[in-house]
Design a protein around this motif. Structure first.
Motif, PDB file in Angstrom:
ATOM      1  N   CYS A  41       0.841  -1.191   0.000  1.00  0.00           N
ATOM      2  CA  CYS A  41       0.000   0.000   0.000  1.00  0.00           C
ATOM      3  C   CYS A  41       0.879   1.246   0.000  1.00  0.00           C
ATOM      4  N   GLY A  42       0.328   2.323  -0.480  1.00  0.00           N
ATOM      5  CA  GLY A  42       1.045   3.592  -0.515  1.00  0.00           C
ATOM      6  C   GLY A  42       0.042   4.727  -0.532  1.00  0.00           C
ATOM      7  N   GLU A  63       6.683  -4.360   4.122  1.00  0.00           N
ATOM      8  CA  GLU A  63       6.638  -3.051   4.777  1.00  0.00           C
ATOM      9  C   GLU A  63       6.834  -3.156   6.288  1.00  0.00           C
ATOM     10  N   GLU A  95       5.523  -0.702   8.826  1.00  0.00           N
ATOM     11  CA  GLU A  95       4.075  -0.668   9.003  1.00  0.00           C
ATOM     12  C   GLU A  95       3.577  -1.842   9.816  1.00  0.00           C
TER      13      GLU A  95
HETATM   14 CA    CA Z   1       2.260   1.333   2.829  1.00  0.00          CA
END
Ligand code: CA
Ligand code: CA
Ligand code: CA
Ligand code: CA
Ligand code: CA
Lengths: 508, 508
Positions: B273-274, B306, B309
């Motif tokens: 995700c971004g 990630e 995160e």
């Molecule tokens: Ca992300």
């Protein structure tokens, strides 16, 4: 008839000389320096001129470049396997000179044709630079640049090109880390490079950590920025169209500019080497040194860089420092880099490459001595940190890593409007933002890469020209290139390398 | 008539709910969760559902996402200024579960059409990837790629594209530094990605630190390499011609390949995700989780990544670990990253972006809980380090930084043949090497970026589809895209982002 073959001994104290014959020399060959080769020695490599005992100094440029790991007989091939690096100069021992070094005599009557900017700087090219706040927008910007080149540039004949200043910073980085100021000020200062005519144009995303206002100067009313996440932009074409709209405004103003006659004091020349060989230190780098002296004498600015290359001959610099402040800043930048390498489990021996060694450079000391030759002989008036802007005219040490693209990017941020790059092994390096004159250290490379190299410094080794003549030739070429009267070889070919930021901080 | 406005409460223990109304809601609005807004609250942001005292837990997903820095009244806007992060889970406390987690029931009958490789892997595209050993050659390679696209590709209709795998590593780096293995194995493994059909083609310079043999597999007789410094290559055109010659050999073989029916177990899906917002964790990421479960049930491989995160909800993962070894590796990767950030003077709070906060995410814990939702509910069978190749089918945690390009590049090295990317704020991200399906977390973004996003997960928030339905829809789209039956939005637009290496070692 004397059959002794010419070789190169740089300093009278040297106990090695360099094989100059293409293809190397076989065992049994007698050199003009008196040694008879004990074994085959490759081109560019060192030969012992006297017996050197184990632990004895190997001397080149009149300086100890290493200690013999084994006894070396007169006539032996001396390479990196046989010598140990001497200890790095202690930074604490570096002191400002008691008597300030003398400035070189002024040189008058030389000018070039450049684009004068509102801030007083001068461009050697008239380029639209498009900055980005974050890598996420790079793909869209590259589409826009393609369209700008095809659809807009033909209407703005005075504009040389449009250059996307893409990078991989802006998000997914520790923006509050101790060293984050380095990439941030680099991005900001690159946009202010004289070749972009003071037209700062930023394409941002909207949710990144690096806010456009962090890389734009307050009160710069010609600067523009836009966000791809803007709620008014629906879809990809709308984004690209909006970039084109913004670009048009800047192109309009850039197109109205004209070259005018400028003194050499408006030149900011960044010097660098990459892919060095044993010739770098005796042909190309001294040639650059001679040209650097001419530029400084004419009032211009010259930067030399590459901390890890200067580190091992750093003791040669303080006697040339124009003030105690220069020595202090030099020590501080060197210490910062020592700590940076140490933190990452590396040290100065990490600099030399297999290509350097194959080319005859036995270690960082030898490379370093050659590298510093680029700086010529004028006083060092300032030292700047990575990504900082140049503060003074004259010779400045810009403390940057030695990697070609990182060094070039940081010199660009410092305000360089002309770049000179020497190479012995050969590298097809070119910045899209700044004319990059490429100087071959040897004639073999210059001949083989006839359309990539601009200058053959190998003529110094063969005796065809002197270092001084080479310096003048390069100086005149710099003025021609800076004036747009001719193009560099790499610009003619259209080689465009990406910029690379120096980010010593962690990514997240 | 009930005028209470719908909002989103994820878990019955939660004491906040999320504003779902585009444009936000004004003070005085009554939510369906009972609170009456004390002030204007933006779209995607949290509202307190009860009075929370100073130091009291703010609960979302049934988990404490932070502690109140001030008393929060029922109906108050709860944002990042009002809450303090809870302490990060201690790594020492993480233990393998007493009872191994149950595998999900198998799912049969799904296939896709792919390109089978000699090593057993399967490509979803038929691409020629051109590796480089050092950045110095990138400009020449980009010229060659342009010519290959124009002159050669039309003759090889089965080949989808040619992709320069450029990077900024290879020289000017501390190649013997402790962490240098990470970029080196990444470059090596990227060339082995299934989408390049086992045709490794390396363009090198000759004097760089990263030797081509360090990034090529011994005994791979289809692999080729060439050096621009080769003495047989005179001038720029000769270099480009030689690259084309090498390319032709690989294109010939690639062109002879045909898609064949493959089981889902040949899929390797990387999830990322971004530009997250408050919807990421309730719409797009759970939709990915549902699709991930379907892929794993059908025998395929899924990576989530990630580190920064996952770090703050890492205590949720050990109960899902398939073995004690998985927990050990997880702890080791997390500890490595903690130390890496610490060394650079940063910590986990460095992850959240201004965009995350503007989107309603108050901190890394809240972001983390949403991010982990991508992994679905299957057992975690393995943990790999940055740049490592995937070892097992099923769900793997690939420990990478969270930055989009770095994460994508490392998942590529792991062997990903399909990429899924969720975004709430909007990022026009695309890998040129791997189809990248882009999922919008909210319908506003999906509508505004109609031609850039592939899937609108906002329909989950509006109740139009369930998470499960979304998972099935995504699963089917994955099979279609993997089979080449349709293209992703970003591929249709031709967005191509550069790869970015993770180099935690110093540069020189
Ligand atoms: Ca992300
Ligand atoms: Ca150098
Ligand atoms: Ca360099
Ligand atoms: Ca590029
Ligand atoms: Ca990411």
């Amino acid at each position: 008839m004397n059959t002794a073959v010419p070789s190169l001994k740089v300093h009278s104290d040297d106990n090695v000389s360099i094989v100059l014959t293409a293809g190397g020399l076989p065992a049994g060959t007698e050199l003009d320096t008196g040694a008879v080769l004990k074994e085959d020695v490759p081109f560019g490599h060192k030969v012992a001129l006297a017996d050197i005992e184990k632990g004895g100094a190997v001397i080149r440029y009149g300086v100890t470049i290493g200690l013999a790991l084994q006894p070396l007989e007169k006539g032996a091939w001396v390479n990196e396997h046989m010598i140990m690096l001497p200890e790095a100069p202690h930074l604490e021992s570096l002191k400002a000179p008691a008597v300030a070094p003398k400035s070189l005599p002024p040189l008058e009557g030389y000018t070039f044709e450049g684009y004068r900017n509102a801030d007083g700087s001068v461009g050697t090219r008239n380029l639209l630079g498009i900055s980005i706040s974050v890598q996420c927008v790079a793909g869209v910007v590259e589409h826009a640049v393609k369209r700008i080149r095809e659809e807009l540039l033909p209407n703005y004949p005075n504009v040389d090109d449009v250059v996307p200043l893409t990078h991989s910073y802006g998000c997914g980085v520790a923006i509050n880390a101790t060293d984050a100021y380095i990439p941030i000020r680099t991005i900001k200062n690159i946009a202010l490079n004289p070749n972009f005519g003071g037209e700062v144009m930023v394409v941002a995303l909207g949710c990144e950590k690096l806010r456009p206002e962090m890389i734009m100067t307050k009160g710069d009313d010609k600067a523009t920025s836009m966000y791809l996440q803007d709620e008014g932009l629906s879809g990809f074409s709308a984004m690209v169209d909006d970039i084109l709209l913004q670009a048009r405004m800047h192109l309009e103003r850039l197109n109205n500019r004209q070259r005018e006659t400028c003194p050499v004091s408006d030149l900011v020349v960044g010097m660098q080497c990459g892919g060095s060989d044993a010739f770098s230190g005796i042909t190309a780098n001294p040639m650059l040194g001679a040209a650097a002296d001419l530029i400084v004498r004419a009032g211009g600015s010259v930067m030399f860089s590459e901390v890890t290359e200067v580190r091992d001959s750093v003791h040669l610099l303080p006697p040339r420092a124009a003030s105690a402040d220069v020595v202090e800043k030099l020590v501080s930048e060197m210490a910062w880099y020592d700590a940076y390498l140490d933190k990452g489990g590396a040290d100065r021996s990490a600099n030399t490459t297999p290509g350097n060694k194959a080319g005859g450079l036995s270690g960082i000391v030898e490379k370093s001595l050659g590298s510093v030759a680029k700086s010529g002989s004028s006083p060092i008036v300032d030292v700047i940190g990575p990504g900082e802007r140049l503060r003074r005219k004259g010779l400045t040490f810009a403390a940057t890593p030695a990697g070609d693209f990182v060094c070039g990017t940081l010199q660009l941020a410092a305000g360089m409007n002309l770049h000179i790059f020497t190479t012995g092994r050969g590298t097809p390096y070119n910045l899209p933002t700044t004319p990059t004159i490429k100087v071959a250290t040897n004639s073999t490379l210059a001949a083989r890469w006839f359309d990539i190299m601009d200058v053959d410094a190998g003529r110094i080794a063969s005796g065809e020209i002197s270092v001084e003549e080479g310096g003048w030739e390069l100086f005149r070429l710099i003025l021609d290139i800076a004036s747009g009267r001719c193009k560099t070889a790499a610009d003619k070919l259209g080689i465009r390398n990406d910029l690379v930021l120096f980010n010593p901080a962690p990514i997240t």
